[in-house]
Design an enzyme around this catalytic site. Structure first.
Site, short mmCIF file in Angstrom:
data_model
loop_
_atom_site.label_atom_id
_atom_site.label_comp_id
_atom_site.label_asym_id
_atom_site.label_seq_id
_atom_site.Cartn_x
_atom_site.Cartn_y
_atom_site.Cartn_z
CD GLU A 96 -2.88 1.31 0.33
OE1 GLU A 96 -2.42 1.52 -0.79
OE2 GLU A 96 -4.09 1.39 0.61
CG ASP A 97 -0.85 4.74 -1.70
OD1 ASP A 97 -1.56 4.16 -0.85
OD2 ASP A 97 -1.33 5.51 -2.55
CG ASP A 100 -5.36 8.83 5.95
OD1 ASP A 100 -4.83 9.42 6.88
OD2 ASP A 100 -6.27 9.34 5.25
CG PHE A 149 -3.55 15.13 0.73
CD1 PHE A 149 -4.48 14.15 1.07
CD2 PHE A 149 -3.15 15.23 -0.59
CE1 PHE A 149 -5.00 13.30 0.10
CE2 PHE A 149 -3.66 14.37 -1.56
CZ PHE A 149 -4.59 13.41 -1.21
NE ARG A 162 -2.61 7.97 -9.85
CZ ARG A 162 -3.21 7.57 -8.72
NH1 ARG A 162 -2.50 7.22 -7.67
NH2 ARG A 162 -4.53 7.52 -8.64
P1 IMP Z 1 -7.39 4.81 4.43
O1 IMP Z 1 -8.45 3.87 4.04
O2 IMP Z 1 -7.94 6.07 5.02
O3 IMP Z 1 -6.28 4.22 5.27
O4 IMP Z 1 -6.81 5.36 3.09
C1 IMP Z 1 -5.83 4.80 2.42
C2 IMP Z 1 -5.81 5.35 1.00
O5 IMP Z 1 -6.15 6.73 0.92
C3 IMP Z 1 -4.40 5.27 0.50
O6 IMP Z 1 -4.21 4.06 -0.17
C4 IMP Z 1 -4.31 6.43 -0.44
O7 IMP Z 1 -4.67 6.01 -1.73
C5 IMP Z 1 -5.31 7.43 0.06
N1 IMP Z 1 -4.63 8.50 0.82
C6 IMP Z 1 -4.63 8.68 2.16
N2 IMP Z 1 -3.89 9.73 2.51
C7 IMP Z 1 -3.39 10.22 1.35
C8 IMP Z 1 -2.49 11.28 1.04
O8 IMP Z 1 -1.98 12.03 1.90
N3 IMP Z 1 -2.21 11.46 -0.27
C9 IMP Z 1 -2.70 10.67 -1.26
N4 IMP Z 1 -3.52 9.65 -1.01
C10 IMP Z 1 -3.86 9.43 0.28
MG MG Z 2 -4.05 3.69 -2.10
#
Ligand code: IMP
Ligand code: MG
Length: 174
Positions: A96-97, A100, A149, A162
């Site tokens: 995963e990138d 969050d 962000f 990207r």
């Molecule tokens: P989560 O479900 O809130 O943990 O979100 C995870 C996904 O939200 C990541 O895989 C990202 O694709 C996107 N995301 C969360 N924070 C950021 C950010 O700061 N920049 C870009 N994408 C984000």
């Molecule tokens: Mg993602």
């Protein structure tokens, strides 16, 4: 106007990705692994990680609903693309990138454990623990960051940025 500030340079990312790959290699050697990337943000991380692994390695990809053009999660996760291959009895590393709120990974973990993999680990390039809603942790974390962000190195805002080589903080006026 959006403003970009470098958070991690390409050199810092490269060094950290090498360390993560060495750790994963040590943990899994001599067994093969499946790198399971979460589209699209994890693509660049997955490809750099894979090239530094000294393991037999295959790729698969999943897609989940994204944030769209917002910098905040809608709180809803939907599977847009499932895996192509069976994960049963395989060493699965979910790539995963950014972790969050944890909603995405909590959802994917549940989905994948139902496949009965031999091992299941999560590697995330970035971790924002301050925003966690679901109590989920990654097994391997590149960098732990505060609530910014970020874009670049695969990560986007409305599909933009990207291809930036560095990880940058995006400040918007929205
Ligand atoms: P989560 O479900 O809130 O943990 O979100 C995870 C996904 O939200 C990541 O895989 C990202 O694709 C996107 N995301 C969360 N924070 C950021 C950010 O700061 N920049 C870009 N994408 C984000
Ligand atoms: Mg993602």
């Amino acid at each position: 106007m959006p403003k970009l500030a470098v958070l991690y340079s390409r050199q810092e990312i490269e060094a950290r990705v090498r360390e993560l790959a060495a750790q994963i290699t040590r943990d899994f050697h001599p067994e093969p692994v499946v790198l399971l990337g979460v589209l699209k943000g994890a693509c660049i991380f997955l490809s750099d990680l894979a090239r530094n692994l000294e393991l037999d390695c295959s790729f698969d990809f999943l897609a989940v609903s994204s944030y769209g053009n917002s910098t905040r999660s809608s709180g809803e996760v939907r599977l847009m693309k499932d895996v192509d291959c069976s994960m049963e009895d395989r060493n699965v590393i979910l790539v995963e990138d950014i972790l969050d709120t944890g909603l995405t990974l909590a959802y994917l973990k549940k989905l994948l454990l139902a496949h009965q993999p031999r091992a299941f680990k999560i590697v995330t390039l970035l971790d924002k623990p301050s925003r966690r809603v679901q109590p989920i942790q990654a097994d391997y974390v590149g960098f732990t960051i505060p609530d910014h962000f970020v874009v670049g190195y695969g990560m986007d805002h409305g599909e933009q940025y990207r291809n930036l080589r560095d990880i940058c903080i995006l400040s918007t006026t929205e």
